[in-house]
Design a protein around this motif. Structure first.
Motif, PDB file in Angstrom:
ATOM      1  N   GLY A 101     -21.831 -65.684 -64.353  1.00 29.42           N
ATOM      2  CA  GLY A 101     -20.540 -65.389 -64.960  1.00 29.42           C
ATOM      3  C   GLY A 101     -20.004 -66.616 -65.671  1.00 29.42           C
ATOM      4  O   GLY A 101     -20.313 -67.751 -65.284  1.00 29.42           O
ATOM      5  N   ARG A 102     -19.222 -66.365 -66.713  1.00 31.27           N
ATOM      6  CA  ARG A 102     -18.639 -67.459 -67.498  1.00 31.27           C
ATOM      7  C   ARG A 102     -17.225 -67.073 -67.882  1.00 31.27           C
ATOM      8  O   ARG A 102     -16.969 -65.954 -68.335  1.00 31.27           O
ATOM      9  CB  ARG A 102     -19.481 -67.698 -68.749  1.00 31.27           C
ATOM     10  N   ILE A 103     -16.297 -68.002 -67.697  1.00 27.50           N
ATOM     11  CA  ILE A 103     -14.903 -67.763 -68.074  1.00 27.50           C
ATOM     12  C   ILE A 103     -14.805 -67.756 -69.598  1.00 27.50           C
ATOM     13  O   ILE A 103     -15.242 -68.702 -70.255  1.00 27.50           O
ATOM     14  CB  ILE A 103     -13.974 -68.836 -67.472  1.00 27.50           C
ATOM     15  N   VAL A 104     -14.240 -66.666 -70.138  1.00 31.60           N
ATOM     16  CA  VAL A 104     -14.124 -66.540 -71.588  1.00 31.60           C
ATOM     17  C   VAL A 104     -12.672 -66.522 -72.058  1.00 31.60           C
ATOM     18  O   VAL A 104     -12.413 -66.636 -73.262  1.00 31.60           O
ATOM     19  CB  VAL A 104     -14.859 -65.286 -72.117  1.00 31.60           C
ATOM     20  N   GLU A 105     -11.723 -66.423 -71.114  1.00 26.11           N
ATOM     21  CA  GLU A 105     -10.309 -66.407 -71.507  1.00 26.11           C
ATOM     22  C   GLU A 105      -9.431 -66.751 -70.307  1.00 26.11           C
ATOM     23  O   GLU A 105      -9.736 -66.354 -69.183  1.00 26.11           O
ATOM     24  CB  GLU A 105      -9.938 -65.013 -72.035  1.00 26.11           C
ATOM     25  N   LYS A 106      -8.373 -67.487 -70.583  1.00 26.00           N
ATOM     26  CA  LYS A 106      -7.314 -67.742 -69.608  1.00 26.00           C
ATOM     27  C   LYS A 106      -6.037 -67.156 -70.187  1.00 26.00           C
ATOM     28  O   LYS A 106      -5.747 -67.375 -71.359  1.00 26.00           O
ATOM     29  CB  LYS A 106      -7.118 -69.246 -69.379  1.00 26.00           C
ATOM     30  N   PHE A 107      -5.267 -66.423 -69.365  1.00 27.24           N
ATOM     31  CA  PHE A 107      -4.037 -65.832 -69.867  1.00 27.24           C
ATOM     32  C   PHE A 107      -3.106 -65.505 -68.709  1.00 27.24           C
ATOM     33  O   PHE A 107      -3.498 -65.580 -67.539  1.00 27.24           O
ATOM     34  CB  PHE A 107      -4.338 -64.585 -70.717  1.00 27.24           C
ATOM     35  N   GLU A 108      -1.879 -65.183 -69.037  1.00 27.01           N
ATOM     36  CA  GLU A 108      -0.891 -64.795 -68.029  1.00 27.01           C
ATOM     37  C   GLU A 108      -0.291 -63.450 -68.397  1.00 27.01           C
ATOM     38  O   GLU A 108      -0.052 -63.167 -69.567  1.00 27.01           O
ATOM     39  CB  GLU A 108       0.216 -65.843 -67.932  1.00 27.01           C
ATOM     40  N   VAL A 109      -0.053 -62.638 -67.365  1.00 26.58           N
ATOM     41  CA  VAL A 109       0.616 -61.350 -67.521  1.00 26.58           C
ATOM     42  C   VAL A 109       1.650 -61.255 -66.410  1.00 26.58           C
ATOM     43  O   VAL A 109       1.302 -61.329 -65.223  1.00 26.58           O
ATOM     44  CB  VAL A 109      -0.378 -60.169 -67.432  1.00 26.58           C
ATOM     45  N   GLU A 110       2.917 -61.140 -66.808  1.00 25.22           N
ATOM     46  CA  GLU A 110       4.013 -61.035 -65.842  1.00 25.22           C
ATOM     47  C   GLU A 110       3.916 -62.126 -64.772  1.00 25.22           C
ATOM     48  O   GLU A 110       3.932 -61.856 -63.579  1.00 25.22           O
ATOM     49  CB  GLU A 110       4.037 -59.646 -65.219  1.00 25.22           C
ATOM     50  N   ASP A 111       3.764 -63.356 -65.205  1.00 23.82           N
ATOM     51  CA  ASP A 111       3.700 -64.543 -64.351  1.00 23.82           C
ATOM     52  C   ASP A 111       2.462 -64.611 -63.450  1.00 23.82           C
ATOM     53  O   ASP A 111       2.387 -65.454 -62.564  1.00 23.82           O
ATOM     54  CB  ASP A 111       4.967 -64.671 -63.486  1.00 23.82           C
ATOM     55  N   GLU A 112       1.487 -63.739 -63.670  1.00 23.77           N
ATOM     56  CA  GLU A 112       0.246 -63.827 -62.912  1.00 23.77           C
ATOM     57  C   GLU A 112      -0.784 -64.552 -63.780  1.00 23.77           C
ATOM     58  O   GLU A 112      -1.019 -64.174 -64.931  1.00 23.77           O
ATOM     59  CB  GLU A 112      -0.267 -62.439 -62.525  1.00 23.77           C
ATOM     60  N   LYS A 113      -1.396 -65.585 -63.221  1.00 27.39           N
ATOM     61  CA  LYS A 113      -2.394 -66.382 -63.930  1.00 27.39           C
ATOM     62  C   LYS A 113      -3.756 -65.705 -63.775  1.00 27.39           C
ATOM     63  O   LYS A 113      -4.242 -65.517 -62.657  1.00 27.39           O
ATOM     64  CB  LYS A 113      -2.404 -67.791 -63.390  1.00 27.39           C
ATOM     65  N   LEU A 114      -4.381 -65.378 -64.912  1.00 25.83           N
ATOM     66  CA  LEU A 114      -5.615 -64.596 -64.906  1.00 25.83           C
ATOM     67  C   LEU A 114      -6.699 -65.268 -65.730  1.00 25.83           C
ATOM     68  O   LEU A 114      -6.410 -66.014 -66.662  1.00 25.83           O
ATOM     69  CB  LEU A 114      -5.339 -63.201 -65.491  1.00 25.83           C
ATOM     70  N   VAL A 115      -7.937 -64.970 -65.368  1.00 28.62           N
ATOM     71  CA  VAL A 115      -9.081 -65.371 -66.181  1.00 28.62           C
ATOM     72  C   VAL A 115      -9.946 -64.142 -66.421  1.00 28.62           C
ATOM     73  O   VAL A 115     -10.081 -63.276 -65.557  1.00 28.62           O
ATOM     74  CB  VAL A 115      -9.925 -66.502 -65.543  1.00 28.62           C
ATOM     75  N   ARG A 116     -10.508 -64.074 -67.619  1.00 27.20           N
ATOM     76  CA  ARG A 116     -11.469 -63.026 -67.966  1.00 27.20           C
ATOM     77  C   ARG A 116     -12.849 -63.658 -67.877  1.00 27.20           C
ATOM     78  O   ARG A 116     -13.086 -64.750 -68.404  1.00 27.20           O
ATOM     79  CB  ARG A 116     -11.204 -62.499 -69.368  1.00 27.20           C
ATOM     80  N   ILE A 117     -13.749 -62.969 -67.206  1.00 26.93           N
ATOM     81  CA  ILE A 117     -15.084 -63.497 -66.946  1.00 26.93           C
ATOM     82  C   ILE A 117     -16.121 -62.559 -67.537  1.00 26.93           C
ATOM     83  O   ILE A 117     -16.094 -61.348 -67.293  1.00 26.93           O
ATOM     84  CB  ILE A 117     -15.319 -63.655 -65.432  1.00 26.93           C
ATOM     85  N   GLN A 118     -17.018 -63.124 -68.318  1.00 23.08           N
ATOM     86  CA  GLN A 118     -18.163 -62.376 -68.839  1.00 23.08           C
ATOM     87  C   GLN A 118     -19.257 -62.441 -67.776  1.00 23.08           C
ATOM     88  O   GLN A 118     -19.572 -63.526 -67.270  1.00 23.08           O
ATOM     89  CB  GLN A 118     -18.626 -63.017 -70.138  1.00 23.08           C
ATOM     90  N   LEU A 119     -19.825 -61.282 -67.433  1.00 20.85           N
ATOM     91  CA  LEU A 119     -20.796 -61.193 -66.349  1.00 20.85           C
ATOM     92  C   LEU A 119     -22.161 -60.755 -66.873  1.00 20.85           C
ATOM     93  O   LEU A 119     -22.244 -60.017 -67.858  1.00 20.85           O
ATOM     94  CB  LEU A 119     -20.320 -60.177 -65.308  1.00 20.85           C
ATOM     95  N   LEU A 120     -23.197 -61.176 -66.165  1.00 19.60           N
ATOM     96  CA  LEU A 120     -24.552 -60.785 -66.529  1.00 19.60           C
ATOM     97  C   LEU A 120     -25.404 -60.655 -65.276  1.00 19.60           C
ATOM     98  O   LEU A 120     -25.389 -61.528 -64.404  1.00 19.60           O
ATOM     99  CB  LEU A 120     -25.184 -61.829 -67.457  1.00 19.60           C
ATOM    100  N   CYS A 121     -26.143 -59.551 -65.215  1.00 20.62           N
ATOM    101  CA  CYS A 121     -27.217 -59.394 -64.235  1.00 20.62           C
ATOM    102  C   CYS A 121     -28.496 -59.288 -65.053  1.00 20.62           C
ATOM    103  O   CYS A 121     -28.675 -58.333 -65.822  1.00 20.62           O
ATOM    104  CB  CYS A 121     -27.013 -58.146 -63.377  1.00 20.62           C
ATOM    105  N   ALA A 122     -29.357 -60.281 -64.931  1.00 23.48           N
ATOM    106  CA  ALA A 122     -30.622 -60.308 -65.662  1.00 23.48           C
ATOM    107  C   ALA A 122     -31.764 -60.345 -64.651  1.00 23.48           C
ATOM    108  O   ALA A 122     -31.558 -60.672 -63.474  1.00 23.48           O
ATOM    109  CB  ALA A 122     -30.680 -61.526 -66.579  1.00 23.48           C
ATOM    110  N   ASN A 123     -32.965 -60.036 -65.115  1.00 20.28           N
ATOM    111  CA  ASN A 123     -34.127 -60.182 -64.246  1.00 20.28           C
ATOM    112  C   ASN A 123     -34.700 -61.593 -64.394  1.00 20.28           C
ATOM    113  O   ASN A 123     -34.141 -62.423 -65.119  1.00 20.28           O
ATOM    114  CB  ASN A 123     -35.171 -59.086 -64.523  1.00 20.28           C
ATOM    115  N   GLN A 124     -35.811 -61.833 -63.737  1.00 20.40           N
ATOM    116  CA  GLN A 124     -36.402 -63.176 -63.756  1.00 20.40           C
ATOM    117  C   GLN A 124     -36.927 -63.576 -65.122  1.00 20.40           C
ATOM    118  O   GLN A 124     -37.229 -64.742 -65.361  1.00 20.40           O
ATOM    119  CB  GLN A 124     -37.507 -63.301 -62.692  1.00 20.40           C
TER     120      GLN A 124
END
Length: 139
Positions: free
Chosen positions: A101-124
């Protein structure tokens, strides 16, 4: 568990990766029992071959659960605000799930601190099996 702080994380930061044991028939049988998903293409070789597959293969939701495991190893589960996945490939027997996973965005909504994470499940081999996105609340 040390919970990451909003002020300490940056866009581009990587979550600790998770590499799991190769997918095998026992894993599929246990997942079928636990989830109630007894679709024969995942547990019956003859049925899988009749479906034009070389063998049984992993449930897509098993890989989705692995992505949830990646997230909950980083933050407590109640901090996960959203999780979505897209199935992009079949996880065959013997594939080794590599989750990242990699953080792609930091933001706030109604005083809640949030991060958006890009996820990946890959094989070997680095072939994506699932892609996804999560929103996580940090302090």
């Amino acid at each position: 568990m040390s919970i990451p702080q909003f002020r300490e994380v940056q866009v581009g930061d990587e979550l600790p990766t998770l590499t799991l044991a190769p997918i095998n028939r026992t894993t599929l049988a246990l997942y079928a029992g636990a989830s109630g998903d007894h679709n024969q293409v995942h547990i019956d070789l003859d049925f899988a071959r009749k479906s034009r597959q070389p063998d049984v293969f992993a449930h897509g939701m098993l890989s989705a659960a692995y992505l949830g495991r990646l997230l909950s190893a980083w933050v407590p589960q109640p901090r996960i605000r959203a999780l979505s996945v897209r199935f992009v490939g079949i996880t065959q027997l013997g594939h080794i799930p590599h989750l990242s996973g990699r953080i792609v965005e930091k933001f706030e909504v109604e005083d809640e601190k949030l991060v958006r994470i890009q996820l990946l499940c890959a094989n070997q081999y680095g072939e994506p099996r699932l892609t996804g996105e999560a929103v996580v609340a940090l302090a």
